[in-house]
Design an enzyme around this catalytic site. Structure first.
Site, PDB file in Angstrom:
ATOM      1  N   ASP A   9       0.859  -1.179   0.000  1.00  0.00           N
ATOM      2  CA  ASP A   9       0.000   0.000   0.000  1.00  0.00           C
ATOM      3  C   ASP A   9       0.902   1.237   0.000  1.00  0.00           C
ATOM      4  OD1 ASP A   9      -2.372   1.624   0.429  1.00  0.00           O
ATOM      5  OD2 ASP A   9      -1.695   1.808   2.505  1.00  0.00           O
ATOM      6  N   ASP A  11      -0.159   5.178   1.053  1.00  0.00           N
ATOM      7  CA  ASP A  11      -0.364   6.091   2.190  1.00  0.00           C
ATOM      8  C   ASP A  11      -0.415   5.313   3.504  1.00  0.00           C
ATOM      9  OD1 ASP A  11      -1.153   8.841   0.835  1.00  0.00           O
ATOM     10  OD2 ASP A  11      -2.240   7.281  -0.243  1.00  0.00           O
ATOM     11  N   ASP A 171      -1.694  -0.937   5.957  1.00  0.00           N
ATOM     12  CA  ASP A 171      -1.938  -0.382   7.287  1.00  0.00           C
ATOM     13  C   ASP A 171      -3.398  -0.326   7.695  1.00  0.00           C
ATOM     14  OD1 ASP A 171      -2.234   1.714   5.252  1.00  0.00           O
ATOM     15  OD2 ASP A 171      -2.624   3.037   6.947  1.00  0.00           O
TER      16      ASP A 171
END
Length: 229
Positions: A9, A11, A171
């Site tokens: 991922d 961000d 995250d």
């Protein structure tokens, strides 16, 4: 043999982008004289896209927001963010070393982000990260995006990899759920953007530092998934 694939991922996983996203948002909503919002107001929405953050900001300030106005503000947000890339955004500590470890061990690397391509590609380029990722898929690469399994599946296909030989690192709930939906193991990082502790999202493994991201760990998770299949 197809090389194992590590999918990241963006961000909150590869890059700490929250400061610039919040700054861009506050510049955008200032057009309607809304008071600024804080990182704490939006932390769990940072990976959900600009439109979601704009909607949240207006809800927090109890201001109406039409679909037409949302589109106008979205374009303003994109313009401001693009003009200020990379701003204060920076790769998380240890990520470059982790990427080099994986590459040296024969892994292919990919990015799978819900961020649009027009914002993703310049950011990776400005931070000298593009060189590590032959495959980059964004929120507008396919007709769907995370947590839809097809976003990961499409990324794996573009990388010429295999679903049974990859790991998703992220995250937030979108990352972990996308991995589950695609049937691939996941690693959750504790330092990203989520209002739910990543451990509670039930990833295959949790790390709190990229020092813990080793080829051996990823191969172990791939092997365990194969045995469970």
């Amino acid at each position: 043999m197809t090389a194992p694939l590590a999918i990241f991922d963006l961000d909150g996983t590869l890059i700490d982008t929250a400061p610039d996203l919040v700054t861009s948002l506050n510049s955008t909503i200032a057009e309607d004289n809304l008071a600024p919002v804080t990182y704490e107001d939006l932390m769990h929405l940072v990976g959900q896209g600009a439109k979601t953050m704009i909607k949240r900001a207006y809800a927090l300030r109890e201001q109406p927001l039409s679909d037409e106005r949302l589109e106008e503000l979205f374009l303003r947000f994109i313009d401001y963010y693009k003009q200020n890339i990379p701003g204060d955004s920076k790769p998380y500590p240890g990520i470059i070393e982790a990427l080099l470890r994986l590459k040296d061990a024969g892994f292919e690397l990919a990015v799978c982000t819900n961020k649009t391509a027009v914002l993703t590609l310049p950011l990776l380029e400005q931070l000298n990260l593009t060189q590590y990722f032959p495959t980059i898929t964004c929120g507008d690469t396919f007709a769907v995006r995370k947590p839809d399994a097809a976003h990961i599946i499409g990324t794996v296909e573009l990388a010429k990899g295999r679903l049974d030989n990859c790991v998703m690192i992220g995250d937030s709930v979108n990352d972990i759920m996308a991995a589950k939906n695609a049937g691939v193991p996941s690693i959750g990082v504790t330092f990203g953007y989520t209002d739910i502790p990543v451990e509670q999202l039930d990833p295959s493994y949790v790390i709190s530092s990229f020092d813990e991201l080793t080829p051996e760990l990823l191969l172990q998770l791939i092997s365990e998934r194969a045995k469970a299949a």
